[in-house]
Motif scaffolding. Sequence first.
Motif, short mmCIF file in Angstrom:
data_model
loop_
_atom_site.label_atom_id
_atom_site.label_comp_id
_atom_site.label_asym_id
_atom_site.label_seq_id
_atom_site.Cartn_x
_atom_site.Cartn_y
_atom_site.Cartn_z
N ASP A 7 1.17 37.56 -57.82
CA ASP A 7 2.04 37.90 -58.56
C ASP A 7 1.73 38.71 -60.38
OD1 ASP A 7 4.40 38.50 -57.43
OD2 ASP A 7 5.27 37.17 -57.87
N LYS A 8 0.59 37.48 -60.75
CA LYS A 8 0.68 37.61 -61.96
C LYS A 8 -1.27 36.72 -61.98
CE LYS A 8 2.30 32.92 -62.79
NZ LYS A 8 3.52 32.22 -63.79
N PHE A 9 -1.86 36.65 -60.79
CA PHE A 9 -3.17 35.60 -61.01
C PHE A 9 -3.96 37.13 -60.83
CE2 PHE A 9 0.27 32.84 -59.23
CZ PHE A 9 0.12 32.17 -60.26
N TYR B 290 -4.17 39.14 -67.90
CA TYR B 290 -3.71 37.69 -66.92
C TYR B 290 -3.45 37.03 -67.67
CZ TYR B 290 -4.66 41.21 -63.42
OH TYR B 290 -4.67 42.29 -62.85
N GLY B 291 -4.08 36.02 -68.81
CA GLY B 291 -3.53 34.90 -69.32
C GLY B 291 -4.74 34.09 -68.83
N LYS B 292 -5.21 33.59 -69.96
CA LYS B 292 -6.45 32.37 -69.42
C LYS B 292 -5.89 31.42 -68.12
CE LYS B 292 -10.68 30.73 -71.69
NZ LYS B 292 -11.67 31.30 -69.91
N GLU B 293 -4.75 31.62 -68.75
CA GLU B 293 -4.22 29.70 -67.53
C GLU B 293 -3.67 31.27 -66.20
OE1 GLU B 293 -0.87 31.92 -68.81
OE2 GLU B 293 -2.80 31.35 -69.85
N ASN B 294 -4.13 31.45 -66.23
CA ASN B 294 -3.73 32.47 -64.23
C ASN B 294 -4.78 33.10 -63.83
OD1 ASN B 294 -0.77 32.30 -64.63
ND2 ASN B 294 -1.37 34.29 -66.17
N ILE B 295 -5.98 32.93 -64.38
CA ILE B 295 -7.38 33.55 -64.58
C ILE B 295 -8.30 32.20 -63.11
CG2 ILE B 295 -9.88 34.06 -65.12
CD1 ILE B 295 -8.26 36.00 -66.09
N ASP C 123 2.70 36.53 -52.24
CA ASP C 123 2.54 35.55 -51.69
C ASP C 123 1.79 35.12 -50.53
OD1 ASP C 123 4.14 36.48 -50.59
OD2 ASP C 123 6.00 34.71 -50.34
N TRP D 205 -6.78 26.07 -54.77
CA TRP D 205 -6.26 27.34 -55.69
C TRP D 205 -5.22 28.12 -55.44
CZ3 TRP D 205 -6.46 31.86 -57.98
CH2 TRP D 205 -5.33 31.77 -59.07
N LYS E 269 -1.01 27.73 -56.45
CA LYS E 269 -0.24 28.47 -56.39
C LYS E 269 0.98 28.85 -56.10
CE LYS E 269 -2.72 28.68 -59.88
NZ LYS E 269 -2.23 27.14 -61.77
#
Length: 304
Positions: free
Chosen positions: A208-210, A231-236, A257, A271, A275
Amino acid sequence: MIKLNVNDETSRLRSVILGTAKSNGPVPTLKEAYDPKSMLYIKANTYPKEEDMLREIEAVEEVFNKYGVQVFRPKLIENCNQIFTRDIGFVINDIFIKANILPDREEEIEAIEHVLAQMDQSKIIRFPEEAHIEGGDVMPVGDYIFVGVYREVDYPDYIIARTNMEAVNHLQKSFPDKTVVSFNLRKSNSNPYENALHLDCCFQPVGDKFAIIHKNGFLNEEEYIWLVNHYGKENIFEIDSEEMFNMNSNIFSIAPDIVISEKNFTRLNTWLRSKGITVEEVPYAEISKQEGLLRCSTLPLVRE
């Protein structure tokens, strides 16, 4: 009738065209090879064998069957590589766009005419000839369309430069309600570790966000930074040049999913599972020798 619908890379897949490795033809000569990775394996005498590639693609079809996905296959052309259906077309919203690909691959589009015949013909379009575009460079992501391009003046020197700014402009005209964002990709005719053949060779949304990303695939750092911020660094998940070479960003989503991934992508698959994503592992290392993997050999028609 097939009711086309693709608005993103990860929604639940209902219908897809999966490539075929049957009658793949003889090992190409170096002159016939389109990309530096194929050249590497031709020189090393380890170019993939048809029976291995057949087995790999059938493993993917089994996963699609498991999840109830409708699978279409191209009509067989003798002695022709028909694995990479993503190159020949793509769907955005309810429109099928025929790609303007290398001229000697035109018959690959003809081989899916039996599928195109099941669509509303007014929803099938093609850009003018000078607008070069292939599906591996095009990613619908909600309100955006991300496009890999090559903007440098030496574009004509690169057989691996497949999408140009004319095509980006036509995409924006065709989908005025979307924001088309183009990314200048690094190209090399000779070094597969420095060549992003398509956008999906160095980037892909997942879940959904990665997103999976390879920084060096982008010629302009600010465009890479834009994606990271989006995406935001934490989602990459950042992949290195070896993982890019092995096509880690070229997995394929069946749902937010559920993904299909190569079984050797240990770091990535671990990884993804962390998630909450189910990873269906398949062998695909032989096909990857042709600088294409799971996203390259699938053409989604319907996602819900």
